[in-house]
Write an enzyme that holds these catalytic residues in place. Structure first.
Site, mmCIF file in Angstrom:
data_model
loop_
_atom_site.group_PDB
_atom_site.id
_atom_site.type_symbol
_atom_site.label_atom_id
_atom_site.label_comp_id
_atom_site.label_asym_id
_atom_site.label_seq_id
_atom_site.Cartn_x
_atom_site.Cartn_y
_atom_site.Cartn_z
ATOM 1 N N ASP A 158 55.414 97.134 79.651
ATOM 2 C CA ASP A 158 54.322 97.274 80.022
ATOM 3 C C ASP A 158 53.724 97.235 78.654
ATOM 4 O O ASP A 158 54.163 98.067 78.104
ATOM 5 C CB ASP A 158 54.170 96.999 81.054
ATOM 6 C CG ASP A 158 52.640 97.170 81.613
ATOM 7 O OD1 ASP A 158 52.361 95.898 80.377
ATOM 8 O OD2 ASP A 158 52.185 97.139 82.276
ATOM 9 N N ASP A 186 57.486 91.176 86.245
ATOM 10 C CA ASP A 186 57.208 92.063 87.021
ATOM 11 C C ASP A 186 56.067 91.083 88.164
ATOM 12 O O ASP A 186 56.233 90.265 87.949
ATOM 13 C CB ASP A 186 56.057 93.096 85.855
ATOM 14 C CG ASP A 186 56.858 94.659 87.201
ATOM 15 O OD1 ASP A 186 56.982 93.974 88.475
ATOM 16 O OD2 ASP A 186 56.396 95.607 86.556
ATOM 17 N N TRP A 245 61.381 93.899 93.107
ATOM 18 C CA TRP A 245 61.580 94.984 93.255
ATOM 19 C C TRP A 245 62.142 94.810 94.988
ATOM 20 O O TRP A 245 61.916 95.846 95.652
ATOM 21 C CB TRP A 245 59.917 95.708 93.673
ATOM 22 C CG TRP A 245 58.555 95.746 92.802
ATOM 23 C CD1 TRP A 245 59.379 95.271 90.984
ATOM 24 C CD2 TRP A 245 57.510 95.113 92.840
ATOM 25 N NE1 TRP A 245 57.428 95.530 90.484
ATOM 26 C CE2 TRP A 245 56.452 95.050 91.638
ATOM 27 C CE3 TRP A 245 57.097 95.305 93.604
ATOM 28 C CZ2 TRP A 245 55.618 94.949 91.509
ATOM 29 C CZ3 TRP A 245 55.260 94.698 93.913
ATOM 30 C CH2 TRP A 245 55.063 94.632 92.447
ATOM 31 N N GLY A 246 62.596 93.454 94.900
ATOM 32 C CA GLY A 246 63.456 93.425 96.313
ATOM 33 C C GLY A 246 62.659 93.240 97.364
ATOM 34 O O GLY A 246 63.195 93.283 98.719
ATOM 35 N N ARG A 280 65.707 93.038 90.402
ATOM 36 C CA ARG A 280 65.523 94.376 90.543
ATOM 37 C C ARG A 280 65.593 93.975 92.526
ATOM 38 O O ARG A 280 65.168 93.133 93.400
ATOM 39 C CB ARG A 280 64.292 94.734 90.593
ATOM 40 C CG ARG A 280 64.510 95.187 89.374
ATOM 41 C CD ARG A 280 64.637 96.511 88.892
ATOM 42 N NE ARG A 280 64.217 96.870 90.005
ATOM 43 C CZ ARG A 280 62.802 97.633 89.614
ATOM 44 N NH1 ARG A 280 61.579 97.458 88.347
ATOM 45 N NH2 ARG A 280 61.917 98.911 90.805
ATOM 46 N N ASP A 290 61.011 100.907 92.069
ATOM 47 C CA ASP A 290 61.561 101.886 90.557
ATOM 48 C C ASP A 290 62.115 102.991 90.795
ATOM 49 O O ASP A 290 61.609 103.795 91.949
ATOM 50 C CB ASP A 290 60.196 102.757 90.135
ATOM 51 C CG ASP A 290 58.808 100.642 89.129
ATOM 52 O OD1 ASP A 290 59.657 99.818 89.408
ATOM 53 O OD2 ASP A 290 58.095 101.444 88.974
#
Length: 385
Positions: free
Chosen positions: A88, A166, A200-201, A217, A221
């Site tokens: 980012d 993201d 992020w699952g 993912r 995080d």
């Protein structure tokens, strides 16, 4: 690898003693394998460097160039660390009059095409970051929602090789709707780009990610602590059956060398993730272990699973293409690993680079300290009679 001994087929295993063996599993039907994303990438998990966990938003083109130089000068690139990934904060807050993303003039004055050319000149690949929302997670640059094709075309024109995508600031829309739009855009852009879904699952992307991405993912995080690392590994293991060549579970980035864990804990971290710039000798020793990297990059592409837990001790195992298995063990029993009873086995410790002098029968027992692990390759040398 199949070895003929009295018409008996023998498997070689890798075992992790924190240990491992898993039964054969279905690789998926042909219908399951029909993919929106067909870029030919990700036959083994990607290896490289990402800017976020160490630099966060304090990045610039000098950092990226120096990182590329370091991957070459340390020899890590020869071991398979090929991606240099910008996270980012690389773009201006506003798009230009034509709606294009604009690299931040104060930190990337040469532009992304020149930076990609430099990274490519080192024999490496350049990755970039965007978001399936209106703004990225830092809120310092635009996301790609509504601009997917324009941004994919720009990434391809710049020579980008990897996109981390993201999931912030998305207006509440579902990722199963938003992410495939970027998949189609990348496929139309005319350049193979590894597509990493950073969802992020939340909606279990392992269940649907293979059709549209090269990795997904499975966790939130990570941070540079033992507790965070172990919990991410455990969350990721739930989806082991969904990882395969072309599409991988992603428990977030390695923290090795960032300073929050001990050397032993980082060895566990690297071992689990197998099955940054200022590099210390200790960090280099961990990151450059060729035998551990070979397990991570094994073409069979089967993620390790837990096969036994006793208190704070656990064993994980994964079959390898050359019929090896991964063990993390205090005691690893042959019946847990799928090895016939009374089979004689040669054990190699891939962190010590040593092969045990004596063949083992029925079990492997070793001592593992707190927040540490042992990683062995087990090769049957004589089948049970």
């Amino acid at each position: 690898m199949e070895m003929g001994m009295k018409s008996t087929q023998v498997q070689v295993l890798a075992v992790l003693l924190l240990a491992c063996a898993s039964p054969p599993r279905s690789r998926g039907s042909e219908a399951e394998r029909r993919r929106l994303l067909a870029n030919g990438l990700g036959n083994t998990p990607p290896m490289g460097w990402n800017s976020w966990n160490h630099f966060h938003c304090i990045i610039n083109e000098t950092v990226i160039r120096e990182t590329a130089d370091a991957l070459v000068s340390t020899g890590l690139s020869k071991l398979g660390y090929h991606y240099v990934n910008i996270d980012d904060c690389w773009a201006e807050l506003n798009r230009d009059a034509e709606g294009n993303l604009v690299p931040r003039k104060s930190t990337f004055p040469s532009g992304m095409k020149a930076l990609a050319d430099y990274v490519h000149s080192k024999g490496l690949k350049l990755g970039i970051y965007s978001d399936a929302g209106y703004l990225t997670c830092s809120k310092t640059m635009p996301g790609s929602l509504g601009y997917e094709q324009k941004d994919a075309d720009a990434f391809a024109a710049w020579g980008i090789d990897y996109l981390k995508y993201d999931n912030c600031n998305n207006g509440g829309s579902r990722p199963t709707v938003r992410y495939p739009v970027m998949t189609r855009a990348l496929m139309n852009a005319g350049r193979p780009i590894f597509f990493s879904l950073c969802e992020w699952g939340d909606l279990h992307p392992a269940l649907w990610g293979f059709r549209i991405g090269n990795s997904w993912r499975t966790t939130n995080d990570i941070n540079d602590s033992w507790e965070s690392m172990v919990s991410r590994a455990d969350e990721n293991e739930v989806y082991a059956d969904y990882a395969r060549p072309g599409g991988w579970n992603d428990p977030d980035m390695l923290e090795v060398g960032n300073g929050g864990m001990t050397k032993g804990e980082y060895i566990v971290h690297f071992s689990l993730w197998a099955i940054s710039r200022n590099i210390t000798g200790e960090t280099m020793e961990i990151l450059s272990n060729e035998e551990v990297i070979a397990i991570n990059q094994d073409p069979l592409g089967v993620q390790a699973k837990k096969v036994r837990m006793e208190g704070n001790q656990e064993n994980r195992c994964s079959p390898l293409e050359q019929r090896r298995r991964r063990q993390r063990a205090i005691t690893a029993n042959w019946d847990d690993l799928g090895i016939p009873p009374d089979t004689l086995v040669e054990a190699r410790d891939v962190w010590k680079h040593e092969t045990m002098k004596q063949y083992l029968k029925n079990e492997l027992t070793t001592t593992v300290g707190p927040h540490a692990c042992k990683l062995f390759i087990l090769t049957p040398v004589m089948p049970a009679q």
